[in-house]
Design an enzyme around this catalytic site. Structure first.
Site, PDB file in Angstrom:
ATOM      1  N   THR A  57      10.912  -4.134  -6.433  1.00  9.50           N
ATOM      2  CA  THR A  57      10.055  -4.945  -6.729  1.00  9.50           C
ATOM      3  C   THR A  57      10.150  -5.549  -8.157  1.00  9.50           C
ATOM      4  O   THR A  57       9.727  -6.652  -8.740  1.00  9.50           O
ATOM      5  CB  THR A  57       8.530  -4.513  -6.638  1.00  9.50           C
ATOM      6  OG1 THR A  57       8.675  -3.944  -4.963  1.00  9.50           O
ATOM      7  CG2 THR A  57       7.469  -5.663  -6.550  1.00  9.50           C
ATOM      8  N   TYR A 144      17.552   6.403  -1.901  1.00 11.23           N
ATOM      9  CA  TYR A 144      17.155   5.319  -1.159  1.00 11.23           C
ATOM     10  C   TYR A 144      18.063   5.337   0.222  1.00 11.23           C
ATOM     11  O   TYR A 144      19.030   4.801  -0.182  1.00 11.23           O
ATOM     12  CB  TYR A 144      16.884   4.201  -1.863  1.00 11.23           C
ATOM     13  CG  TYR A 144      15.895   3.182  -1.279  1.00 11.23           C
ATOM     14  CD1 TYR A 144      15.228   3.113  -0.186  1.00 11.23           C
ATOM     15  CD2 TYR A 144      15.586   1.862  -2.404  1.00 11.23           C
ATOM     16  CE1 TYR A 144      14.426   2.193   0.154  1.00 11.23           C
ATOM     17  CE2 TYR A 144      14.835   1.091  -1.760  1.00 11.23           C
ATOM     18  CZ  TYR A 144      13.988   1.132  -0.357  1.00 11.23           C
ATOM     19  OH  TYR A 144      13.237   0.264  -0.034  1.00 11.23           O
ATOM     20  N   LYS A 170      13.739   8.164   0.156  1.00 11.20           N
ATOM     21  CA  LYS A 170      12.979   7.143   0.613  1.00 11.20           C
ATOM     22  C   LYS A 170      13.535   6.445   1.708  1.00 11.20           C
ATOM     23  O   LYS A 170      14.940   5.997   1.624  1.00 11.20           O
ATOM     24  CB  LYS A 170      12.946   6.226  -0.896  1.00 11.20           C
ATOM     25  CG  LYS A 170      12.080   5.088  -0.588  1.00 11.20           C
ATOM     26  CD  LYS A 170      11.946   4.214  -1.980  1.00 11.20           C
ATOM     27  CE  LYS A 170      11.065   3.070  -1.713  1.00 11.20           C
ATOM     28  NZ  LYS A 170      10.978   2.102  -2.937  1.00 11.20           N
TER      29      LYS A 170
END
Length: 304
Positions: A57, A144, A170
């Site tokens: 983000t 991730y 994640k």
């Protein structure tokens, strides 16, 4: 914040909501440090468990390594130990190793390891990639799993065994069978972080699979709402969760899904909608158009 041992960082992160602050740019799309500092001061003033600087983000994919280092250093300085700040490691193994070292030098509390840039890799190749980054730092590392680096349960177990400072996984896939296999095999050795776009949508069902926390993009511009939602998820208050999904999250997704990349763009637009000027995104992302921004603003005003 002094360096937290990986196990203490894991306990801290799994105890609450996580967020990825946007990275502010000026009119020339250069890093706008004053606005970023203002945003961080606001974000760190709520009960959030961790802030991930220059993450997805935060448009970390659009930043140069030097810019990532600067963003992380500004975040560490501004937050001043109130909240753990985690830095990104991106790109190929050599780049990720250098970023891991830079993150520790910058005073970050932990590291989020993103998929290698552009290339596909075998599971054993990913094991070596993750292990190289973990060896390069004393920081706790979260890996991730998404895109070209989707990890099987066997791979997760191997990297957890080989790397004591690997603290978390994640999940950016949302494959229920794979998460079930992973938790069954690895258990509480790792923390599990929900990492699908607009993670609130999946938070309640994933809680049953051991995913105790998630990264909330909404926290950037509606922190009180995001924290209420997280509390309802942890309490397994289905009525409250589905009420908030219907009132805000699902209409928000309707706007988000109109263009690729809007999962990031809509967050900056959300800041503008609450009067905090999120500014523009860098290419290759595109901004919401005026009609979409007006629609989002009306939705936010009904919710805030």
């Amino acid at each position: 914040m002094t360096l937290l041992p990986p196990d203490e960082l894991a306990d801290r992160l799994k105890s609450g909501l996580l967020s990825f602050p946007v990275t502010h740019f000026d009119a020339d799309l250069q890093f706008d440090e004053p606005r970023y500092r203002e945003h961080l001061a606001w974000q760190s003033g709520f009960d959030v468990a961790g802030l991930f600087a220059a993450g997805g983000t935060g448009e970390g994919f659009s930043l140069t390594p030097a810019e990532i280092d600067r963003v992380v250093r500004v975040a560490v300085d501004e937050v001043a130990g109130k909240v753990p700040v985690l830095a990104p490691a991106t790109g190929g193994t050599a780049v990720s190793v250098e970023q891991a070292k830079a993150a520790q030098d910058a005073g970050a509390t932990g590291l989020l390891l993103f998929p290698p840039y552009l290339t596909e890799a075998s599971q054993q190749g990913l094991v070596e990639h993750i292990s190289a980054v973990c060896r390069a730092t004393d920081l706790g590392v979260i890996v991730y799993s998404r895109a070209n680096a989707v990890l099987t349960d066997v791979t997760v177990a191997e990297v957890a065994e080989r790397n004591p400072n690997l603290i978390g996984l994640k999940d950016g896939i949302g494959d229920i069978e794979q998460m079930t296999r992973t938790y069954a095999r690895v258990g509480d050795r790792l923390i599990y972080v929900g990492g699908l776009p607009t993670a609130e949508t999946f938070a309640l069902p994933l809680l049953q699979l051991g995913v105790s926390t998630y990264s909330s993009a909404l926290y950037n511009f509606l922190p009180e709402f995001a924290l209420r939602f997280y509390a309802a998820v942890r309490a397994q208050d289905r009525t409250a969760v589905y009420g908030m999904l219907n009132d805000f999250v699902l209409p928000y997704l309707d706007i988000r899904d109109r263009q690729r990349g809007y999962a990031v763009s809509i967050v900056k637009a959300g800041l503008t909608a609450v009067g905090r000027d999120g500014g523009r995104v860098r290419p290759p992302l595109t901004d919401l158009d005026d009609a979409e921004l007006a629609e989002l603003t009306a939705l936010v005003q009904k919710t805030a």
